[in-house]
Every structure is written in structure tokens, then in C-alpha cells.
Scaffold this active site. Sequence first.
Site, mmCIF file in Angstrom:
data_model
loop_
_atom_site.group_PDB
_atom_site.id
_atom_site.type_symbol
_atom_site.label_atom_id
_atom_site.label_comp_id
_atom_site.label_asym_id
_atom_site.label_seq_id
_atom_site.Cartn_x
_atom_site.Cartn_y
_atom_site.Cartn_z
ATOM 1 N N LYS A 1 22.259 36.594 -19.895
ATOM 2 C CA LYS A 1 23.240 35.549 -20.228
ATOM 3 C C LYS A 1 24.641 35.957 -19.768
ATOM 4 C CE LYS A 1 20.286 33.905 -23.884
ATOM 5 N NZ LYS A 1 19.838 33.969 -25.286
ATOM 6 N N GLN B 1 21.990 36.307 -30.930
ATOM 7 C CA GLN B 1 20.646 36.451 -30.365
ATOM 8 C C GLN B 1 19.614 36.588 -31.483
ATOM 9 O OE1 GLN B 1 19.906 36.272 -26.962
ATOM 10 N NE2 GLN B 1 17.797 36.240 -27.672
ATOM 11 N N ASP C 1 24.055 27.240 -29.025
ATOM 12 C CA ASP C 1 22.592 27.291 -29.112
ATOM 13 C C ASP C 1 22.041 26.028 -29.780
ATOM 14 O OD1 ASP C 1 21.127 29.216 -27.904
ATOM 15 O OD2 ASP C 1 21.195 30.663 -29.550
#
Length: 294
Positions: free
Chosen positions: A54, A98, A121
Site C-alpha cells: 500500500k 491493517q 477502508d
Amino acid sequence: MSAALIDGKAIAATIRGEIRDSVQDLEAHHGRVPGLATVLVGQRKDSETYVRMKKRACAEVGIASFGHELPEDVSQDELLAVVAGLNADPEVHGILVQLPLPDHIDDEAVLAAISLEKDVDGFHPLNIGRLSMKRREPLFVPCTPKGCIELLDRSGIEIAGRNAVVLGRSNIVGLPVAMLLLHRNATLTVCHSRTADLPAMVRQADILVAAVGRPEMVKGDWIKPGAAVIDVGVNAVDDASDPRGYRLVGDVDFEAARAVAGHITPVPGGVGPMTIAMLLQNTLAGFKRSLGAA
Ligand code: NDP
């Protein structure tokens, strides 16, 4: 006849190019660039790899990235304090914690603590709630489901009025992709481990999204001729002929399905590359919104 390949790698590269152009343009006008903060807890190898990918993708398109690495035994309060700091940081337009988090952390509380405006997200309960309601717009949509829809759109596949069948009902893929298809006026069926006669359900699908995590479970003769098949599954299967000793396959028997379908994504190289491209797109959208709000 063989299905047209939906080349996720090429489509994701096109999208990254569009994002890079847009970032350059915005920097020229505003003297600022979008920023993505990643929060990694512990040392899971797969999570480290995802975060590294990322950050690299950010660098390629000119998005600034801010990495926060916390020890496995970080307390919930310490983690929430990091999130609060990022919420307040004007250089940060997207926050990605994450997953999975260690067992002692309440991941729902952490996701809910992320500012709605920086929830790139798309897992904040309010964003998910809006996604699940008619005529409500979430600020961000989860990246993998969003990538599935983008693949259909960029391949010229009509969604409205078609029968869409989603295999899987996870919070991360199955449910949000089902909601997106419904918002786009597909007629929706969601299947799961308790569905009776899965092949018969799948045979109804003009659009099939498979997200079960079972290698090559969907057989060629389940596919409706001409259907669009989006295979989200990523499964490692033993393969002595591969130097790694394994290869990756999807949830769909690719070769058999390809002979019947109209369009199909490969694994790897289908949905996978889209997930990070959508994360970059969400970060850019958060940045643009912050400029509008400034
Ligand atoms: P989960 O394990 O969370 O969910 C799997 C879903 O599939 C569940 O809803 C389950 O049903 C259903 N299921 C399992 N077995 C069967 C079966 N035999 N018949 C019908 N339904 C079944 O997985 P995820 O949603 O997180 O991931 C799915 C796949 O997508 C995985 O292979 C994962 O690696 C991949 N993935 C790929 C990404 C990418 O970027 N390409 C991103 C995220 C995931 P039930 O609810 O009844 O248990």
C-alpha cells in the site's frame, strides 16, 4: 467460445494513472497532496506485506504515506490514541488500520474510532450502515467490493435489471458487494454455506461474484452461458511444478468457466490489483472532500 478476460491488472494500472494525474493537478493548484496513514500492529508477515504494498502504491501516484508500527502487545488505549492523533492530523486524509488486529484488541471499537471522513477502508459502522440503506451515500465504500463493481463498469457490463448472485456474506467482501449490486438495481441473491443447491442458484446468475475462499469450488457447468464472473477468491493449492510449491487459484474453476462465461476475471490478476487501486481512489476522494471543506 471463450470468455473475454477482465484484466484487473491493466484496469488497475489505468486507474492508478488517472489518480496520479489528478494528484499532480491538485498539487499544482493547492500545493498539497493526499496523505494515507497506515497502522500496523504486530509482525504478521502477510499484514506487513500488504502495508508495504500500500505504501509503495501511494508513492507511485504521489500520495504521501505515514506508517505507524505498533508492538503486538500495544494496549487498546494506546492504539486508540494513535487513531485520535491521525484523525486530528490535517496532512492525513485516509486512515487504514491493517486487519486482523491481535485478539486483545476490540477491532470494532478501533474501526469506529476512525473519523468518518478518513475511513478509506469503508469499515466504519456508519459507512457500512449507509451502504446498507436505500438512498443513503456512504462517504467511503470498502475497497475490494468497490473494485468488483469497477471491473464490471469498465468492462461495459450492464448491472441494472440483471440477476446477480454473490457467493459469500462476509463483512469484508460478500455483504458489501451485495449491497453495491442492489444499489445498482441488480436483482440479488446472496448464497452462503447453508444455501441449498448452490449450483442451481449460480445457474441463475448473469453476474456472479464468488467470495468464499474455497479453491475452484464453482464448476464450469454451474455457469450460465454468457455470464460475467468476478472471482474474488485467493486460494493457495499445492503444486510441485511451481518453484514455490504452490500456486494461487480462485473460487471458480477458471478454465471450465471460461469456456461458458461471457466475461471472467483471472486469479491472480483480476480483483486483487483493484483493491489497492480503490484504496488510492478513496484516499484521493477524502483529500478532495477536505479541500472542499477547508
Ligand atoms: P470469509 O471466510 O470471511 O467468508 C466466506 C464466505 O463464504 C462465508 O459467508 C461463508 O458462508 C461462505 N462459504 C464458505 N464455504 C462455502 C460453501 N461451501 N458454499 C457456500 N458458501 C460458502 O472470507 P472473505 O469474504 O474474507 O474472503 C473470501 C475470499 O476472498 C478468500 O479467498 C479471500 O482470500 C479472498 N479475498 C480477496 C481479496 C482481494 O483483494 N482479491 C480481498 C479479500 C478477500 P457462512 O457465512 O455461512 O459461513
